[in-house]
Motif scaffolding. Sequence first.
Motif: not given
Length: 758
Positions: A166, A169, A189, A217, A483, A486, A520-524
């Motif tokens: 990310d 990160q 971000i 990215q 990471q 996840w 931080l974003g959509r991963e979380s």
Amino acid sequence: MGRVAEREFGSLLRELRAAARMTLEELSEASGVSGRAIGNMERGKVGSPQRRTAEALADGLQLGEQDRARLLATVKTRPRAGALAQLPADLPVFTGRRAELQQALALLDEQGRQAQAVLIGAIGGMAGVGKTALALHWAHQITDSYPDGQLWVDLRGFDRGSQVLDPGQVLGGFLHALGVTDSRIPAGIDDRAALFRSKLAGRRVLIVLDNARDSEQVRPLLPATPGCLAIVTSRNQLTGLAATHGARTLTLDVWTPAEAREAFALRLGEQRVAAEPEAVAQILRLCGHLPLTVAIVAARAAARPSFALADIAAELREAHGTLDAFHTLDGVDARAAFSWSYQALSPAAARLFRLLGLHPGPDITLPAAASLAALPTRRVRALLEECGAAHLAAEYAPGRWRLHDLLRAFAAELAEEHEGPAECRQAFHRLLDHLLHSAHAADQVLYPVVSTPIELAPAQPGAVIETFHDREQAVAWPARELQVVWAAQRQAETLGGFDSQVWQLAWTIVEAFIDHEWTLGRESLAFLTRATEAVQRDPAGESFASAVVGWVARQEHRLGRSEEAKMRLLAYLQLPGTRARPLDQARVHHDLGWLHGVLGENDDALHHALASLGLYLEVGNLFGHARAQASVAWYHALLGHYDDAIAYGEQAIAYFAEQKIAVNEAPSWDTLGYAHHHLGDHQRAITCYRRSLDLYRDTGRAHLEAEVLEHLGDTYRALGDADAADAAWRQALDLLVPLDHSSTGRLRAKLSAPPAAG
């Protein structure tokens, strides 16, 4: 031309002056540099000159573009004190790529001619073609031109399972390297990118962004300051980066036969290679002249000096064409190349290497590797070092190991073949338990009192559980392993049968990032959503499901989906199971109160907070009840019900103080201060605010500390003490500016406003 950056400045200057047919006096007159100084440089009596002096000499010689770049590339500039130095070591056996390196070095001259330019060099090509090697070699050649240091990161754009790093990160790590403390790193971000660009202002920094997935990215990680250079590597063509940022692209192909032979000889010795030219040519052809496979086969051959190269060529030829998963690499059979290093391992190291393929990445610690193998950490350290010596793994940072994505896939295939499905699953179960129980141990140090503690099933035999002796260690673990957690959760969901671990992984680390990493974003959000689905499938997770749903709703709000978050919570509140469980209702009402509160809907926020309060009391949950009291107090204060705010706030403080839960006690003191201020009891308000500040400074939540300082300044202004008010507001501003917080404008306005008439 050779490696131009290694040429001594003086000897090259003398050569260029002779070619220009100029005397010392003539060059001195043309450049403005004294003839004596020029003579001392040419004789090597002085070190490398300042860059501006070298540029003046280049102008005096009227050098063409190529010769000018050659001369300036030899200028040695001392790094400034405190400069960053994140570059990994240059490859000792780097070879070839002369034309590409010359093209890359020419960018420095372009930077000199375009003083306002921010240069971006994008190196593209297939996996294993040597993009990273060239980027690092290029970077090490020019570090002296960037005296403020170098930043480096592997973006993992093509890790197995799409473990893409990310950008938020990465920015957090870069900002930390630039001196920004964790508590002052912004959450989003965009805010991080803005602060990163600000920190680079006025600096000459080299940034290497390795293994990028795509232009999107990379964009948040690019500098905006003239004088900086970003080097980006990717397997994809970064055409978008070229279009929007003017990136200079360089696409690498495989080595030429001559370059591959030169690299092979550099590793094995010219005598051995020259003795079997046909076998060498065949080996290199079977490796596809790919730098990665050439290097691995050479390492294998070097480890067996008694083997004839013809025997190695025969074995490669026999194995060629069977790499089922990687035919896209221009027909290269990477498995055959990898197998030579693998077969040189001891049986124990070979088993460990196979099991490393079960780790989801992006990197692995010693305790995690020990858990996979169910071996003592001391033994596993030696086995990892053996794998590293065979170039099958690399310790890229102290205590953290990494496998190339192709090597990890190769190891996973071997594990499936040699260990069997049952042992592979058992090994992954041990890894999962290592992560879960270690995360839980850290959580117990950070948050010893929670509304509903979880009880984990015993860890599998052989799983290594990390221990934490203080809060600092406990905070660091989830930050380092996020990471990996996840990735492990994704893999656990894919394998199936690990529902408890999938949601418990989220449960154990969510509090550590509630005000930081989770934005931080959509991963979380995906991480929490997987936990929600798993907890509702797990019979043992029934009493925890509502809390996990609340986390998802909060993250949806942070991503700008507040209405979806409301609907999610309201729908869950209406489920028959939720209506039958008061604790679930209490949690959902509490989360709805928070959501309405951050949206400024204070009447609705108070309604849900009061509902939560009654339900927590009904089930006898003291921690939840105290949290609800604190929320009710704050919403009463915002609505002007100051006496009620004080009453509820004091009850909450009594519990939190008794339990020593500073992170919850601090905002309640701020609420009391706010209420006393509006009741006109300013001295008592100041006392409350100072108590809140003392507690917040122990929790590291800078934006909340700044909010209390702003309130304190408001109280001092109401007392007519303009100096004290300004001091408090300036402290708040100092905390918020590094975060690019939206409240900075309001604070600046207060600082610039004239004092109230006395």
